[in-house]
Design a protein around this motif. Sequence first.
Motif, short mmCIF file in Angstrom:
data_model
loop_
_atom_site.label_atom_id
_atom_site.label_comp_id
_atom_site.label_asym_id
_atom_site.label_seq_id
_atom_site.Cartn_x
_atom_site.Cartn_y
_atom_site.Cartn_z
N GLU A 29 0.82 -1.21 0.00
CA GLU A 29 0.00 0.00 0.00
C GLU A 29 0.86 1.26 0.00
N THR A 30 1.95 1.25 0.78
CA THR A 30 2.83 2.42 0.86
C THR A 30 3.57 2.66 -0.45
N LEU A 31 4.00 1.58 -1.08
CA LEU A 31 4.78 1.71 -2.31
C LEU A 31 3.92 2.08 -3.51
N GLY A 32 2.66 1.66 -3.51
CA GLY A 32 1.83 1.90 -4.68
C GLY A 32 2.38 1.15 -5.88
N ASN A 33 2.69 1.88 -6.94
CA ASN A 33 3.25 1.26 -8.15
C ASN A 33 4.77 1.42 -8.22
N GLY A 34 5.40 1.78 -7.11
CA GLY A 34 6.82 2.08 -7.14
C GLY A 34 7.72 0.87 -7.00
N PHE A 35 7.40 -0.21 -7.71
CA PHE A 35 8.28 -1.37 -7.71
C PHE A 35 8.05 -2.18 -8.98
N ASN A 36 9.01 -3.05 -9.27
CA ASN A 36 8.96 -3.88 -10.47
C ASN A 36 8.13 -5.12 -10.18
N SER A 37 6.89 -5.13 -10.63
CA SER A 37 5.99 -6.23 -10.31
C SER A 37 6.44 -7.53 -10.97
N GLU A 38 7.09 -7.44 -12.12
CA GLU A 38 7.58 -8.64 -12.80
C GLU A 38 8.67 -9.32 -11.97
N GLU A 39 9.60 -8.52 -11.44
CA GLU A 39 10.66 -9.08 -10.59
C GLU A 39 10.07 -9.67 -9.31
N LEU A 40 9.12 -8.96 -8.72
CA LEU A 40 8.52 -9.45 -7.49
C LEU A 40 7.79 -10.77 -7.72
N SER A 41 7.18 -10.93 -8.88
CA SER A 41 6.42 -12.15 -9.15
C SER A 41 7.31 -13.39 -9.20
N SER A 42 8.63 -13.19 -9.36
CA SER A 42 9.55 -14.33 -9.41
C SER A 42 9.92 -14.83 -8.01
N ILE A 43 9.47 -14.11 -6.96
CA ILE A 43 9.77 -14.48 -5.58
C ILE A 43 8.54 -15.17 -4.99
N SER A 44 8.72 -16.32 -4.37
CA SER A 44 7.58 -17.08 -3.87
C SER A 44 7.49 -17.13 -2.34
N HIS A 45 8.63 -17.04 -1.65
CA HIS A 45 8.62 -17.16 -0.19
C HIS A 45 8.04 -15.89 0.43
N PRO A 46 7.02 -16.00 1.29
CA PRO A 46 6.37 -14.81 1.86
C PRO A 46 7.33 -13.85 2.56
N GLN A 47 8.29 -14.38 3.32
CA GLN A 47 9.24 -13.51 4.02
C GLN A 47 10.15 -12.78 3.04
N LYS A 48 10.57 -13.47 1.97
CA LYS A 48 11.42 -12.84 0.96
C LYS A 48 10.66 -11.74 0.22
N ILE A 49 9.38 -11.96 -0.02
CA ILE A 49 8.55 -10.92 -0.64
C ILE A 49 8.51 -9.69 0.25
N ARG A 50 8.32 -9.91 1.55
CA ARG A 50 8.26 -8.81 2.52
C ARG A 50 9.58 -8.05 2.56
#
Length: 209
Positions: A29-50
């Motif tokens: 919510e804080t970041l909004g669209n300020g990140f690479n969603s494609e790169e994030l989608s390659s991460i599966s572990h919940p803690q690593k996503i956080r």
Amino acid sequence: MPLVHSERIGETCTLLLWKLTETESELRETLGNGFNSEELSSISHPQKIREWLASRMLIKVLVEQFGITYAGLHKDQHGKAFLINNDSNISITHTFEYVAVAINPFAAVGIDMEKSDPKLQRTANKYLSASEFEHAKDELPNLSIYWCAKEALYKMYGKKKISFKDSIYIHPFSVDNQIVSGKLTDEDLILDSRIHVRWFDGHCLAIAL
């Protein structure tokens, strides 16, 4: 994320260290669209996503202190992160509990943070030269500094396929030193570095300049 530590490292580098307390949904919510969603989608572990989201949020906070509009990050062919639309050098590290970012407008920077862990003793012969191994004496604080210093120097250089054991050398140090010296070699290139070492709650932090 509460700010744990901020410091000017050397003449031009700024370090920020935050304690990771937010949930994944709060970070999104804080970041909004300020990140690479494609790169994030390659991460599966919940803690690593956080951790990944938290590091991007901290970069946003840090660069805006310099009057830089945060437009996201891109990575080169070696996986080294750069700001979009700005030439300042950045480096990121995150653990289960902390997120740290260093920014240097004028020169390369590398940062790493690790919790002291017995796994560093089990794997020491894989990342230490014979002389480094002898100097470390299998003591966890020494091994933590060696690992973080090498990782920080590796990230400052920013190219893959560099052997920690054979191509990155950390000169002997005392465990209470706040600066250690390192050298990276890659074919005909020799890169010398002053590596700043800090400790936070059992975690070693190293910043290579």
